[in-house]
Design a protein around this motif. Structure first.
Motif, PDB file in Angstrom:
ATOM      1  N   TYR A  39       2.904  -0.332  -6.296  1.00  0.00           N
ATOM      2  CA  TYR A  39       1.553  -0.019  -6.754  1.00  0.00           C
ATOM      3  C   TYR A  39       1.040   1.252  -6.112  1.00  0.00           C
ATOM      4  O   TYR A  39       0.427   2.089  -6.764  1.00  0.00           O
ATOM      5  CB  TYR A  39       0.613  -1.183  -6.458  1.00  0.00           C
ATOM      6  N   THR A  40       1.251   1.403  -4.825  1.00  0.00           N
ATOM      7  CA  THR A  40       0.904   2.616  -4.091  1.00  0.00           C
ATOM      8  C   THR A  40       2.033   2.858  -3.097  1.00  0.00           C
ATOM      9  O   THR A  40       2.873   1.988  -2.899  1.00  0.00           O
ATOM     10  CB  THR A  40      -0.437   2.477  -3.333  1.00  0.00           C
ATOM     11  N   PRO A  41       2.056   4.017  -2.430  1.00  0.00           N
ATOM     12  CA  PRO A  41       3.131   4.264  -1.454  1.00  0.00           C
ATOM     13  C   PRO A  41       3.193   3.229  -0.317  1.00  0.00           C
ATOM     14  O   PRO A  41       4.201   3.112   0.352  1.00  0.00           O
ATOM     15  CB  PRO A  41       2.808   5.659  -0.914  1.00  0.00           C
ATOM     16  N   LYS A  42       2.132   2.466  -0.103  1.00  0.00           N
ATOM     17  CA  LYS A  42       2.134   1.453   0.959  1.00  0.00           C
ATOM     18  C   LYS A  42       1.809   0.062   0.429  1.00  0.00           C
ATOM     19  O   LYS A  42       1.394  -0.811   1.191  1.00  0.00           O
ATOM     20  CB  LYS A  42       1.135   1.838   2.045  1.00  0.00           C
ATOM     21  N   ASP A  43       1.983  -0.168  -0.873  1.00  0.00           N
ATOM     22  CA  ASP A  43       1.726  -1.491  -1.465  1.00  0.00           C
ATOM     23  C   ASP A  43       2.849  -1.833  -2.435  1.00  0.00           C
ATOM     24  O   ASP A  43       2.908  -1.310  -3.542  1.00  0.00           O
ATOM     25  CB  ASP A  43       0.379  -1.516  -2.183  1.00  0.00           C
ATOM     26  N   PHE A  44       3.740  -2.717  -1.992  1.00  0.00           N
ATOM     27  CA  PHE A  44       4.885  -3.167  -2.773  1.00  0.00           C
ATOM     28  C   PHE A  44       4.696  -4.654  -3.062  1.00  0.00           C
ATOM     29  O   PHE A  44       4.581  -5.444  -2.127  1.00  0.00           O
ATOM     30  CB  PHE A  44       6.189  -2.951  -1.992  1.00  0.00           C
ATOM     31  N   GLN A  45       4.632  -5.027  -4.338  1.00  0.00           N
ATOM     32  CA  GLN A  45       4.453  -6.421  -4.744  1.00  0.00           C
ATOM     33  C   GLN A  45       5.806  -7.008  -5.130  1.00  0.00           C
ATOM     34  O   GLN A  45       6.549  -6.404  -5.895  1.00  0.00           O
ATOM     35  CB  GLN A  45       3.481  -6.528  -5.920  1.00  0.00           C
ATOM     36  N   SER A  99       6.393  -1.525   2.883  1.00  0.00           N
ATOM     37  CA  SER A  99       7.517  -0.611   2.674  1.00  0.00           C
ATOM     38  C   SER A  99       8.544  -1.302   1.775  1.00  0.00           C
ATOM     39  O   SER A  99       8.528  -2.524   1.628  1.00  0.00           O
ATOM     40  CB  SER A  99       8.165  -0.220   4.006  1.00  0.00           C
ATOM     41  N   MET A 100       9.448  -0.513   1.206  1.00  0.00           N
ATOM     42  CA  MET A 100      10.482  -1.081   0.340  1.00  0.00           C
ATOM     43  C   MET A 100      11.416  -1.976   1.150  1.00  0.00           C
ATOM     44  O   MET A 100      11.825  -3.039   0.680  1.00  0.00           O
ATOM     45  CB  MET A 100      11.270   0.030  -0.357  1.00  0.00           C
TER      46      MET A 100
END
Length: 76
Positions: free
Chosen positions: A41-47, A60-61
């Protein structure tokens, strides 16, 4: 004695359109079957999703992949 079979796990990067916005998505496959997704979603938001279930978020990934593996192991 039973032989262990190798299991192929793949990670493919694609894009997905949600509510008019385009997002980067990492799709996880076990053999030919898609088992989950990680949406950026953003560089610091991974769902993290397994099927249709949202399993949480990460910053992070690497953290998202670790969360996916932990959740997958609980469901399996």
């Amino acid at each position: 004695m039973r032989k262990n079979k190798d299991t192929e796990i793949r990670f493919e990067e694609t894009t997905k359109e949600l509510k008019g916005k385009s997002y980067d998505v990492g799709e996880l496959y076990l053999g030919k079957k898609k088992i989950g997704e990680i949406l950026v979603y953003t560089p610091k938001d991974f769902q993290v999703f397994i099927g249709e279930d949202n399993c949480g978020s990460a910053k992070s990934m690497d953290d998202a992949l670790e969360l996916f593996i932990r959740q997958w192991n609980l469901q399996d």
